[in-house]
Design an enzyme around this catalytic site. Structure first.
Site, PDB file in Angstrom:
ATOM      1  N   ALA A  41       0.796  -1.227   0.000  1.00 14.53           N
ATOM      2  CA  ALA A  41       0.000   0.000   0.000  1.00 14.53           C
ATOM      3  C   ALA A  41       0.825   1.273   0.000  1.00 14.53           C
ATOM      4  O   ALA A  41       0.303   2.352  -0.309  1.00 14.53           O
ATOM      5  CB  ALA A  41      -0.951   0.004   1.204  1.00 14.53           C
ATOM      6  N   GLY A  46       0.378   1.337  -4.895  1.00 15.92           N
ATOM      7  CA  GLY A  46      -0.382   1.154  -3.659  1.00 15.92           C
ATOM      8  C   GLY A  46      -0.967   2.429  -3.089  1.00 15.92           C
ATOM      9  O   GLY A  46      -2.107   2.433  -2.598  1.00 15.92           O
ATOM     10  N   ASP A  66       2.337  -2.793   4.187  1.00 15.15           N
ATOM     11  CA  ASP A  66       3.583  -2.749   3.441  1.00 15.15           C
ATOM     12  C   ASP A  66       4.726  -3.017   4.416  1.00 15.15           C
ATOM     13  O   ASP A  66       4.522  -3.022   5.630  1.00 15.15           O
ATOM     14  CB  ASP A  66       3.773  -1.393   2.745  1.00 15.15           C
ATOM     15  CG  ASP A  66       4.484  -1.542   1.398  1.00 15.15           C
ATOM     16  OD1 ASP A  66       5.441  -2.330   1.319  1.00 15.15           O
ATOM     17  OD2 ASP A  66       4.078  -0.872   0.430  1.00 15.15           O
ATOM     18  N   ILE A 149      -1.927  -7.916  -8.984  1.00 16.48           N
ATOM     19  CA  ILE A 149      -1.413  -6.845  -9.830  1.00 16.48           C
ATOM     20  C   ILE A 149       0.081  -7.010 -10.062  1.00 16.48           C
ATOM     21  O   ILE A 149       0.610  -6.643 -11.109  1.00 16.48           O
ATOM     22  CB  ILE A 149      -1.714  -5.467  -9.203  1.00 16.48           C
ATOM     23  CG1 ILE A 149      -3.228  -5.181  -9.236  1.00 16.48           C
ATOM     24  CG2 ILE A 149      -0.948  -4.348  -9.902  1.00 16.48           C
ATOM     25  CD1 ILE A 149      -3.643  -3.916  -8.516  1.00 16.48           C
ATOM     26  N   SER A 150       0.794  -7.589  -9.078  1.00 22.65           N
ATOM     27  CA  SER A 150       2.250  -7.722  -9.148  1.00 22.65           C
ATOM     28  C   SER A 150       2.680  -8.426 -10.432  1.00 22.65           C
ATOM     29  O   SER A 150       2.202  -9.512 -10.751  1.00 22.65           O
ATOM     30  CB  SER A 150       2.766  -8.511  -7.947  1.00 22.65           C
ATOM     31  OG  SER A 150       2.396  -7.889  -6.738  1.00 22.65           O
ATOM     32  N   ASP A 182      -4.972  -3.114 -19.442  1.00 15.89           N
ATOM     33  CA  ASP A 182      -4.951  -3.353 -20.889  1.00 15.89           C
ATOM     34  C   ASP A 182      -6.280  -2.926 -21.514  1.00 15.89           C
ATOM     35  O   ASP A 182      -6.315  -2.351 -22.607  1.00 15.89           O
ATOM     36  CB  ASP A 182      -4.681  -4.829 -21.185  1.00 15.89           C
ATOM     37  CG  ASP A 182      -3.384  -5.311 -20.573  1.00 15.89           C
ATOM     38  OD1 ASP A 182      -2.421  -4.523 -20.517  1.00 15.89           O
ATOM     39  OD2 ASP A 182      -3.337  -6.478 -20.120  1.00 15.89           O
ATOM     40  N   HIS A 209      -0.886 -10.614 -19.917  1.00 12.65           N
ATOM     41  CA  HIS A 209      -0.688  -9.238 -19.464  1.00 12.65           C
ATOM     42  C   HIS A 209       0.765  -8.809 -19.677  1.00 12.65           C
ATOM     43  O   HIS A 209       1.396  -8.238 -18.797  1.00 12.65           O
ATOM     44  CB  HIS A 209      -1.084  -9.125 -17.984  1.00 12.65           C
ATOM     45  CG  HIS A 209      -1.020  -7.728 -17.434  1.00 12.65           C
ATOM     46  ND1 HIS A 209      -1.715  -6.674 -17.980  1.00 12.65           N
ATOM     47  CD2 HIS A 209      -0.331  -7.211 -16.384  1.00 12.65           C
ATOM     48  CE1 HIS A 209      -1.481  -5.579 -17.285  1.00 12.65           C
ATOM     49  NE2 HIS A 209      -0.621  -5.869 -16.314  1.00 12.65           N
ATOM     50  N   MET A 261      -2.476   2.268 -13.462  1.00 14.09           N
ATOM     51  CA  MET A 261      -2.628   0.924 -12.897  1.00 14.09           C
ATOM     52  C   MET A 261      -3.477   0.956 -11.640  1.00 14.09           C
ATOM     53  O   MET A 261      -4.302   0.063 -11.415  1.00 14.09           O
ATOM     54  CB  MET A 261      -1.246   0.324 -12.600  1.00 14.09           C
ATOM     55  CG  MET A 261      -1.286  -1.130 -12.113  1.00 14.09           C
ATOM     56  SD  MET A 261      -1.988  -2.296 -13.289  1.00 14.09           S
ATOM     57  CE  MET A 261      -3.518  -2.745 -12.453  1.00 14.09           C
TER      58      MET A 261
END
Length: 347
Positions: A41, A46, A66, A149-150, A182, A209, A261
């Site tokens: 985060a 984040g 985090d 997401i990583s 995307d 991705h 993102m």
């Protein structure tokens, strides 16, 4: 002005790709308690993602985690006068508390891509981070919807699946690779070239991705623009595939696609929350376990519901150019999936 802007942001977050009348009328008054945890985060993605999720009226508890810097982000975001209560957690010893009771876990943790660095270069660092976080998820919130997401997503989603399988908690309906950026890019670029209002545009993006594994299906775009040449479609496809590189180069060594993102991650998390809450006809593209191709994971349109994935939708009719793109991406996507599985099982 601030009130109008806040309403606009909330409105955009509450609308995913499709906005059926039933979904538009769904409000926070009827929303149940939902905890969302963001792992990573305090990072470049984040922080704006934490802000956007704080603005989402479907979130009642926002858990920010985090390895460093989280108390400041949590304090900052917690002052915003929206529904959710915010708690920040820092360090490995507090990861369990951050995850406990989470309905949705969003994972943007990891290092960003730098100029000259491919998504594959990110692999060893981010794969290890993801493996550790997913191990904690199996212990503290095994039934949460996990939004990965990583990067590289083509490998980190398979890594997560293997970690969950080893722990006996794997549910293919609850693991998602977030490919929404995307779709966001394809919509934006298409609308600009076709000269149509972007708010009404929808473009399915399938495959994976990264690079050529990203396949926007402009033949299925709505509204259909008949004024685009084959060359323009090829250029739009290429730009969508290279969108991340475009941002990395524009930032000249000072970051990657963090803001767009975060927006895309917030849109997909919102769709997951709507699905959990029983909102009908919530459809987004996502990289999930799939039978659409011969590969075990593939991105396509997915109907979301109370259990996560309700239905993985097929590709629909592809034109010759898209069929060629599909054939070209399969070997590369297969390799990335296998690389993730091998990493998860090597120790």
């Amino acid at each position: 002005m601030r009130t109008a802007m806040l309403k606009s942001i909330r409105s955009s977050l509450q609308k995913s790709s499709s906005t059926a009348a039933g979904r538009r009328s769904y409000s926070s008054e009827s929303a149940p308690e939902r905890k969302v945890a963001i792992l990573g985060a305090a990072g470049g993605i984040g922080q704006p993602l934490s802000l956007l999720m704080k603005l989402n009226p479907l979130v009642s508890s926002l858990s920010l985690y985090d390895i460093a810097g989280t108390p400041g982000v949590a304090a900052d975001v917690s002052h915003i006068n929206t529904r959710s209560e915010v708690v920040g957690y820092m360090g490995d010893e507090n990861l369990g508390k951050a995850l406990e009771g989470a309905d949705v876990v969003i994972i943007p943790a990891g290092v960003p891509r730098k100029p000259g660095m491919t998504r594959d270069d990110l692999f060893n660092i981010n794969a290890g981070i993801v493996k550790g976080l997913c191990t904690a998820i199996t212990k503290y919130c095994p039934h949460a919807l996990v939004n990965m997401i990583s990067n590289p997503v083509n490998s980190t989603v398979p890594i997560a699946s293997e970690v969950f399988k080893k722990a006996g908690t794997y549910d293919e309906k609850r693991l998602f690779g977030v490919t929404t950026l995307d779709v966001v890019r394809a919509k934006t670029f298409y609308a600009g070239k076709a000269k149509v209002p972007v708010a009404g545009v929808n473009v399915p993006v399938v495959g994976g991705h990264a690079g050529i594994t990203i396949l926007p299906l402009f033949s299925q775009a709505t509204p259909q623009a008949n004024n685009l040449s084959d060359e323009e479609i090829v250029a739009l496809t290429k730009r969508t595939q290279d969108g991340g590189t475009e941002v990395v180069e524009a930032k000249a060594g000072k970051g990657s696609a963090t803001l767009s993102m975060a927006y895309a991650g917030a849109i997909f998390a919102d769709a997951c929350l709507k699905g959990l809450n029983g909102v009908p006809d919530v459809v987004e593209c996502s990289f999930v376990q799939s039978n659409v191709t011969e590969l075990p994971f593939f991105a396509s349109k997915v109907r979301l519901g109370k259990n996560g994935v309700e239905e993985v939708l097929g590709l629909g009719a592809l034109n010759d150019y898209e069929k060629q793109g599909l054939e070209a991406l399969l070997p590369e996507l297969k390799s990335s999936i296998e690389k993730g599985i091998a990493f998860a099982n090597k120790s």
